[in-house]
Motif scaffolding. Structure first.
Motif, PDB file in Angstrom:
ATOM      1  N   ALA A 171       0.835  -1.194   0.000  1.00  0.00           N
ATOM      2  CA  ALA A 171       0.000   0.000   0.000  1.00  0.00           C
ATOM      3  C   ALA A 171       0.874   1.248   0.000  1.00  0.00           C
ATOM      4  O   ALA A 171       1.874   1.307   0.725  1.00  0.00           O
ATOM      5  CB  ALA A 171      -0.916  -0.005   1.215  1.00  0.00           C
ATOM      6  N   GLY A 172       0.506   2.206  -0.844  1.00  0.00           N
ATOM      7  CA  GLY A 172       1.271   3.430  -0.974  1.00  0.00           C
ATOM      8  C   GLY A 172       2.279   3.424  -2.110  1.00  0.00           C
ATOM      9  O   GLY A 172       2.793   4.492  -2.494  1.00  0.00           O
ATOM     10  N   ASP A 173       2.568   2.248  -2.630  1.00  0.00           N
ATOM     11  CA  ASP A 173       3.524   2.129  -3.737  1.00  0.00           C
ATOM     12  C   ASP A 173       2.897   2.536  -5.059  1.00  0.00           C
ATOM     13  O   ASP A 173       1.699   2.824  -5.142  1.00  0.00           O
ATOM     14  CB  ASP A 173       4.030   0.691  -3.835  1.00  0.00           C
ATOM     15  CG  ASP A 173       5.023   0.352  -2.737  1.00  0.00           C
ATOM     16  OD1 ASP A 173       5.371  -0.846  -2.610  1.00  0.00           O
ATOM     17  OD2 ASP A 173       5.460   1.272  -2.004  1.00  0.00           O
ATOM     18  N   SER A 174       3.727   2.527  -6.086  1.00  0.00           N
ATOM     19  CA  SER A 174       3.285   2.878  -7.438  1.00  0.00           C
ATOM     20  C   SER A 174       3.592   1.750  -8.406  1.00  0.00           C
ATOM     21  O   SER A 174       4.507   0.948  -8.186  1.00  0.00           O
ATOM     22  CB  SER A 174       3.997   4.148  -7.923  1.00  0.00           C
ATOM     23  OG  SER A 174       3.680   5.254  -7.106  1.00  0.00           O
ATOM     24  N   LEU A 175       2.816   1.692  -9.474  1.00  0.00           N
ATOM     25  CA  LEU A 175       3.037   0.770 -10.575  1.00  0.00           C
ATOM     26  C   LEU A 175       2.649   1.467 -11.862  1.00  0.00           C
ATOM     27  O   LEU A 175       1.769   2.339 -11.859  1.00  0.00           O
ATOM     28  CB  LEU A 175       2.166  -0.487 -10.439  1.00  0.00           C
ATOM     29  CG  LEU A 175       2.657  -1.689  -9.651  1.00  0.00           C
ATOM     30  CD1 LEU A 175       1.594  -2.769  -9.657  1.00  0.00           C
ATOM     31  CD2 LEU A 175       3.975  -2.228 -10.192  1.00  0.00           C
ATOM     32  N   SER A 232      -0.761  -5.188  -1.108  1.00  0.00           N
ATOM     33  CA  SER A 232      -0.842  -5.695   0.268  1.00  0.00           C
ATOM     34  C   SER A 232      -0.880  -4.537   1.259  1.00  0.00           C
ATOM     35  O   SER A 232      -0.327  -3.474   1.016  1.00  0.00           O
ATOM     36  CB  SER A 232       0.340  -6.605   0.556  1.00  0.00           C
ATOM     37  OG  SER A 232       1.549  -5.855   0.496  1.00  0.00           O
ATOM     38  N   SER A 233      -1.519  -4.777   2.385  1.00  0.00           N
ATOM     39  CA  SER A 233      -1.661  -3.719   3.403  1.00  0.00           C
ATOM     40  C   SER A 233      -0.513  -3.719   4.382  1.00  0.00           C
ATOM     41  O   SER A 233       0.304  -4.631   4.402  1.00  0.00           O
ATOM     42  CB  SER A 233      -2.969  -3.903   4.157  1.00  0.00           C
ATOM     43  OG  SER A 233      -3.016  -5.184   4.739  1.00  0.00           O
ATOM     44  N   LYS A 251      -3.826   1.248  -3.070  1.00  0.00           N
ATOM     45  CA  LYS A 251      -4.536   0.766  -1.892  1.00  0.00           C
ATOM     46  C   LYS A 251      -4.881  -0.712  -2.068  1.00  0.00           C
ATOM     47  O   LYS A 251      -4.992  -1.188  -3.209  1.00  0.00           O
ATOM     48  CB  LYS A 251      -5.829   1.556  -1.714  1.00  0.00           C
ATOM     49  CG  LYS A 251      -5.674   3.052  -1.660  1.00  0.00           C
ATOM     50  CD  LYS A 251      -7.029   3.733  -1.615  1.00  0.00           C
ATOM     51  CE  LYS A 251      -6.913   5.241  -1.603  1.00  0.00           C
ATOM     52  NZ  LYS A 251      -8.246   5.900  -1.571  1.00  0.00           N
ATOM     53  N   PRO A 252      -5.104  -1.435  -0.980  1.00  0.00           N
ATOM     54  CA  PRO A 252      -5.522  -2.843  -1.116  1.00  0.00           C
ATOM     55  C   PRO A 252      -6.784  -2.997  -1.975  1.00  0.00           C
ATOM     56  O   PRO A 252      -6.921  -3.986  -2.687  1.00  0.00           O
ATOM     57  CB  PRO A 252      -5.763  -3.262   0.333  1.00  0.00           C
ATOM     58  CG  PRO A 252      -4.802  -2.423   1.119  1.00  0.00           C
ATOM     59  CD  PRO A 252      -4.791  -1.095   0.422  1.00  0.00           C
TER      60      PRO A 252
END
Length: 124
Positions: free
Chosen positions: A14-18, A123-124, A87-88
């Motif tokens: 959570a909070g990452d980018s893709l 994932s959270s 977010k999840p």
């Protein structure tokens, strides 16, 4: 006939980018509006974002507005989905779609072509 191939999915926190990419075959890519849709387990396929054939107009689902950005490079026959602050609830299979029209759209039934999908797991 247009073939679409997605790439760039994966497992993130959570909070990452893709950034997802969708490569299209064929010479008429620049005449197609493109969209991203997603489907989580047990849920219907839902609209994420779309972009007009020239790239000048975009449309987003409220759930991703401000976090996701759709763009396209007609010279490379590729459409992108930059996903930030994941977010999840964003966990789903993401599908690239194309419609033989100029403007944006939001209904999956309006798509003429689909990719095979790429899994995004947050994932959270």
């Amino acid at each position: 006939q247009v073939q679409l191939v997605e790439s760039g999915g994966g497992l993130v926190q959570a909070g990452d980018s893709l950034r997802l990419s969708c490569a299209a075959s064929g010479r008429t890519f620049s005449s197609y509006a493109m969209g991203w849709f997603r489907q989580a387990p047990g849920k219907e396929r839902e609209f994420v974002a779309s972009i007009g054939s020239s790239g000048g107009i975009t449309l987003y689902a409220d759930s991703v507005k401000g976090r996701f950005t759709i763009s396209r490079d007609n010279a490379k026959n590729t459409v992108y989905l930059q996903m930030n602050s994941l977010k999840p609830d964003d966990t789903a299979v993401y599908y690239c779609a194309g419609r033989a029209a100029r403007g944006t759209y939001r209904y999956a039934s309006s798509s003429d072509y689909w990719g095979q999908g790429t899994q995004v797991t947050v994932s959270s």
